[in-house]
Design a protein around this motif. Structure first.
Motif, mmCIF file in Angstrom:
data_model
loop_
_atom_site.group_PDB
_atom_site.id
_atom_site.type_symbol
_atom_site.label_atom_id
_atom_site.label_comp_id
_atom_site.label_asym_id
_atom_site.label_seq_id
_atom_site.Cartn_x
_atom_site.Cartn_y
_atom_site.Cartn_z
ATOM 1 N N ALA A 140 0.787 -1.404 0.086
ATOM 2 C CA ALA A 140 0.069 -0.042 -0.005
ATOM 3 C C ALA A 140 1.074 1.302 0.160
ATOM 4 N N ASN A 141 0.284 2.335 -0.501
ATOM 5 C CA ASN A 141 1.137 3.428 -0.776
ATOM 6 C C ASN A 141 0.167 4.667 -0.528
ATOM 7 N N ILE B 117 -4.918 19.500 5.965
ATOM 8 C CA ILE B 117 -5.873 18.273 6.046
ATOM 9 C C ILE B 117 -5.362 17.228 4.976
ATOM 10 N N SER B 118 -5.527 16.171 5.293
ATOM 11 C CA SER B 118 -5.104 15.045 4.180
ATOM 12 C C SER B 118 -6.144 14.277 3.669
ATOM 13 N N VAL B 119 -6.439 14.212 2.415
ATOM 14 C CA VAL B 119 -7.799 13.584 1.901
ATOM 15 C C VAL B 119 -7.170 12.249 1.344
ATOM 16 N N ALA B 120 -7.232 11.269 1.894
ATOM 17 C CA ALA B 120 -6.920 9.545 1.432
ATOM 18 C C ALA B 120 -7.663 9.492 0.198
ATOM 19 N N SER B 121 -6.679 8.637 -0.702
ATOM 20 C CA SER B 121 -7.299 8.436 -1.686
ATOM 21 C C SER B 121 -8.011 6.903 -1.580
ATOM 22 N N GLN B 122 -9.124 6.788 -2.523
ATOM 23 C CA GLN B 122 -9.955 5.531 -2.288
ATOM 24 C C GLN B 122 -9.750 4.546 -3.416
ATOM 25 N N ASN B 123 -9.855 3.150 -3.335
ATOM 26 C CA ASN B 123 -9.920 2.437 -4.487
ATOM 27 C C ASN B 123 -11.181 2.021 -4.932
#
Length: 627
Positions: free
Chosen positions: A491-492, A509-515
């Motif tokens: 994962a990265n 703020i961190s917006v995590a990418s989604q699969n």
């Protein structure tokens, strides 16, 4: 002091100094009016200058961050547009499954419809992945996941593909690493669906229908068997039995066999009567031939040995000989015969082929000089048929003439019989769960078939292509191999989006990418299984669509929340930057009205200074009047 220096009076010097000071003040005010600032450099006021510079620099930094926030908002909006499009495709896929539920019949048309729907389902799945990959903005894509991937190893796929009859093995929708033991078993014994057999017997006018045999290890298949009847009562019937494009045609009850009686020589005083029985036409097993002499009937029914030859003349000769012997043994010269007649072979063409026999009266006088002779024939009451195919399938049945005559043209048409084969391909995972597809299963209940077959586990879906022509080789050898899935990439966070809110980077703020791709780490939306052959295959598709919908909604909510936060901070940053700029301006900007009034005052002072200087100069000029 040089003699050339001009000496000013004290009054003139004071006026001159005041005038010079006023001019400097005018220049300073004019500069303020021109620039709008009362502090243009550190010399004008170091405290205000550096305080204002700090505020303006901070405002500039925040303006740059505002631009970055705007780009981040566009990145999130791009992801949101992608999710909206994917949700639309998911709804289309749900519509396909609904249509598939409405076509759950086991007839060929329903199966073909579901297969077509499965192909459309797969195309939609591919488009979902393409939309997800196309939803990036300036190098960031919030929909292509965390980078974690799992897949089967090439070595394990090669081992499974080495099993006779299996190819293109793989695992799709991999949720977690697992090991699957793939095995082929069974005897290859062939049978058929009993309900289909009963329907075919009733509809086609046949009895004792049976499908048997053992699947060929080099030419086997799982294809259904079709039986087609053609013709009409009182005419030749044709039955065509087909399996996998290989057909056998059988004709029966053609009514072309014949038995005729005729006088060769009429009997009269001194002349014995000679009559003949002639056998003609095409003869089949079960056809009955009857010769009558003076009302006494003699009957023979054709058996297997009579019809072994494919040459019609040889079949007719065999029947003629058998019927001749019966008549001869009864009324001719045979053992126990009455001796009233002599029986001889009939060869009218003199080609050595018997066409019938002659009956000659032994009496030439009295009432015995003549006799009555006749001949009739009827079709076989039934016909036993056995047909073998290259696959190893054997189809046997009996055609009932009476049943066919009673049905008439209603017997015409095609019956399809589902073929069962005792071969099974199974997979067992590390948890001991076994899933299989068997050629003995009923259609729509995990039946093994040619082409792709799918076995769905919680950890992934095992898929392989089946070649029925050689699959029995693997079953005979009881072959098995393991298909292994492992983690391929870690994962990265390369697609995560970090947004800076202040100039010293202490607020972010961190917006995590989604699969949101369809793999097992994302939507878990797999390709359609087994061409929607079974209801359970459609159920699995529906379950995966439900999971995908839930995942899309949660992802959309997360993006919306982050978007609202960033938009709020963008508005705050814009307004706060204005506050800083305004504060900076308060420290350095000049009051135009005040500076204008000051300039007017100084200009007045300039005029007064000039006048004063002129007056002082006039005092010097008064001395000249003394001369």
């Amino acid at each position: 002091m040089s003699t050339s220096d001009v000496q000013l009076t004290a009054g003139m010097r004071n006026n001159l100094l005041l005038l010079q000071k006023t001019n400097k003040q005018v220049e300073s005010i004019q500069n303020r009016l021109a620039t709008g600032n009362k502090v243009n450099s550190a010399l004008d006021g170091p405290t205000n200058f550096f305080a204002a510079k700090g505020l303006s620099v901070r405002a500039g930094d925040l303006s740059k961050l505002k631009e970055s926030m705007g780009q981040s908002i566009s990145t999130i909006q791009a992801g949101d547009k992608g999710i909206t499009a994917i949700e639309s495709l998911v709804e289309q896929a749900k519509g396909l499954t609904t249509t598939a539920y409405g076509n759950l019949g086991t007839d060929a048309a329903s199966i073909a419809t579901r297969k077509s729907l499965a192909e459309q389902f797969n195309r939609i799945k591919d488009q979902i992945d393409k939309i997800a990959r196309d939803s990036g903005y300036q190098g960031k894509n919030l929909l292509v996941g965390n980078g974690l991937t799992l897949d089967s190893t090439a070595e394990s796929r090669a081992k499974v593909n080495s099993i006779n009859g299996l190819s293109n093995s793989r695992v799709t929708n991999v949720v977690s690493a697992d090991t699957y033991s793939i095995r082929v078993s069974g005897t290859g014994a062939i049978s058929a669906d009993l309900e289909d057999i009963a329907k075919a017997e009733d509809a086609r006018g046949i009895t004792s229908l049976k499908v048997s045999g053992t699947l060929s290890s080099t030419a086997g298949n799982f294809s259904d068997i079709s039986i087609q009847m053609r013709g009409n009562a009182g005419r030749e019937r044709t039955l065509v039995v087909t399996e996998n494009g290989e057909s056998r045609t059988v004709k029966f009850f053609d009514n072309t066999q014949s038995a005729t009686a005729a006088n060769v020589t009429a009997g009269k005083s001194g002349v014995a009567q000679v009559s003949k029985i002639t056998i003609g036409g095409a003869i089949e097993k079960g056809d009955t031939f009857t010769a009558t002499v003076n009302g006494q009937a003699f009957t023979y029914t054709a058996v297997d040995e009579d019809v072994t030859s494919a040459v019609p003349a040889e079949r007719r000769a065999a029947i003629a000989e058998k019927l001749r012997d019966i008549v001869d043994n009864a009324v001719g010269g045979g053992t126990g015969a009455t001796g009233r007649f002599s029986i001889a072979d009939l060869d009218e063409d003199n080609d050595g082929t018997i066409e019938g026999f002659t009956i000659t009266s032994s009496e030439t006088t009295g009432t015995g000089v003549s006799f009555a002779v006749g001949a009739t024939t009827t079709n076989a009451a039934e016909k036993a048929v056995s047909i073998s195919f290259s696959s190893g399938t054997v189809v046997t049945f009996t055609v009932d003439r009476k049943a066919l005559e009673d049905l008439g043209t209603a017997a015409n048409g095609t019956s399809t019989i589902e073929k069962n084969v005792d071969l099974t391909v199974s997979a067992t995972n590390l948890n001991g769960v076994t899933i299989e597809r068997s050629g003995n299963n009923a259609r729509g209940a995990g039946k093994l078939s040619d082409g792709e077959n799918s076995l769905a586990f919680d950890s992934g879906t095992v898929r392989f292509e089946v070649d029925s022509s050689v699959l029995k080789q693997a079953a005979s050898a009881n072959l098995s191999n393991n298909l292994i899935t492992v983690q391929r990439t870690d994962a990265n966070t390369e697609n995560d989006l970090t947004v800076q809110f202040n100039e010293n980077n202490t607020s972010t703020i961190s917006v995590a990418s989604q699969n949101i791709q369809t793999d097992g780490q994302g939507l878990r939306l797999d390709y359609a299984q087994n061409g929607f052959l079974d209801r359970s295959d459609i159920d699995k598709a529906v379950a995966s669509l439900d999971f995908a919908t839930s995942r899309l909604r949660s992802t959309s909510q997360a993006l919306s929340t982050n978007l609202n936060v960033i938009q709020t901070r963008e508005t705050f940053t814009s307004e706060f930057s204005n506050v800083l700029t305004e504060g900076s301006n308060k420290l350095i900007q000049a009051d135009q009205n005040e500076e204008g009034a000051n300039l007017l005052l100084l200009q007045t002072r300039q005029q007064l200074g000039t006048i004063s200087l002129s007056l002082a100069n006039q005092a010097q000029q008064a001395i000249l009047r003394l001369f």
